[in-house]
Motif scaffolding. Sequence first.
Motif, PDB file in Angstrom:
ATOM      1  N   GLU A  17      17.600  44.247  63.152  1.00  0.00           N
ATOM      2  CA  GLU A  17      18.115  43.292  64.127  1.00  0.00           C
ATOM      3  C   GLU A  17      17.137  42.145  64.343  1.00  0.00           C
ATOM      4  N   ILE A  18      15.850  42.499  64.466  1.00  0.00           N
ATOM      5  CA  ILE A  18      14.811  41.471  64.650  1.00  0.00           C
ATOM      6  C   ILE A  18      14.768  40.544  63.439  1.00  0.00           C
ATOM      7  N   LEU A  19      14.790  41.117  62.242  1.00  0.00           N
ATOM      8  CA  LEU A  19      14.781  40.310  61.020  1.00  0.00           C
ATOM      9  C   LEU A  19      16.027  39.413  60.944  1.00  0.00           C
ATOM     10  N   LYS A  20      17.198  39.989  61.313  1.00  0.00           N
ATOM     11  CA  LYS A  20      18.442  39.229  61.289  1.00  0.00           C
ATOM     12  C   LYS A  20      18.364  38.055  62.280  1.00  0.00           C
ATOM     13  N   ARG A  21      17.875  38.335  63.506  1.00  0.00           N
ATOM     14  CA  ARG A  21      17.733  37.261  64.504  1.00  0.00           C
ATOM     15  C   ARG A  21      16.723  36.218  64.039  1.00  0.00           C
ATOM     16  N   ALA A  22      15.637  36.676  63.432  1.00  0.00           N
ATOM     17  CA  ALA A  22      14.627  35.750  62.926  1.00  0.00           C
ATOM     18  C   ALA A  22      15.233  34.859  61.844  1.00  0.00           C
ATOM     19  N   GLU A  23      16.033  35.436  60.974  1.00  0.00           N
ATOM     20  CA  GLU A  23      16.700  34.670  59.905  1.00  0.00           C
ATOM     21  C   GLU A  23      17.678  33.663  60.514  1.00  0.00           C
ATOM     22  N   GLU A  24      18.432  34.111  61.517  1.00  0.00           N
ATOM     23  CA  GLU A  24      19.380  33.203  62.193  1.00  0.00           C
ATOM     24  C   GLU A  24      18.636  32.052  62.865  1.00  0.00           C
ATOM     25  N   GLU A  25      17.535  32.382  63.535  1.00  0.00           N
ATOM     26  CA  GLU A  25      16.723  31.344  64.193  1.00  0.00           C
ATOM     27  C   GLU A  25      16.145  30.378  63.152  1.00  0.00           C
ATOM     28  N   LYS A  26      15.728  30.936  62.028  1.00  0.00           N
ATOM     29  CA  LYS A  26      15.195  30.113  60.941  1.00  0.00           C
ATOM     30  C   LYS A  26      16.273  29.133  60.452  1.00  0.00           C
TER      31      LYS A  26
END
Length: 191
Positions: free
Chosen positions: A42-51
């Motif tokens: 989830e953190i990686l997914k959110r980080a990717e979305e934020e990126k």
Amino acid sequence: MALERIIEKIKKDAEKKRKEIIGEAEKKREEILQEARKKSEEILKRAEEEKEKLKEARVRSFIGAKKIELNAQLLKKKREILDEVYKEAFSSLRGSEHYLELIKFLLDLLVEKGDEEIILPKNDERITKDFIIKINREKKWNLRISERKADIEGGFLLKSKKREIDASMPRIMEIIKEETEVEVSKILFHD
């Protein structure tokens, strides 16, 4: 022997309990690992979305900056074209056969008492003493041509006891430009 059986039973019970505890611990460990993996994903997914959002924001910002830059360049070009149009109009007006008609019109507009002094440009021979004498006769004025020459491009300065009016061609064109620039811009650029 009974003691050995009791000890054996305790050992079996302890072993059973140990296996249960280990089984529970492994189950708990697996649950914790799965939860950690899930949170990590989830953190990686959110980080990717934020990126991606940041990339999009940077792209939008870049595009916005380019639009502003292009609009500024367009406005600069429009200003240059407008200035050139008015410069051409000024040149054609100064060289026009209607120049003296314009001077007469300006005198009609600006003369108050008829006893003013006209200060002519240094390098303009078209407004002559005879021209002013003719106007004086027509209007019953007593305009005088000053001995002093003005450093202006065409037109004249009109001096009375109270004030001096700048009717030089650059000033007249400036007034015309102020009054017509919006309309001329609409015609030229279809704004």
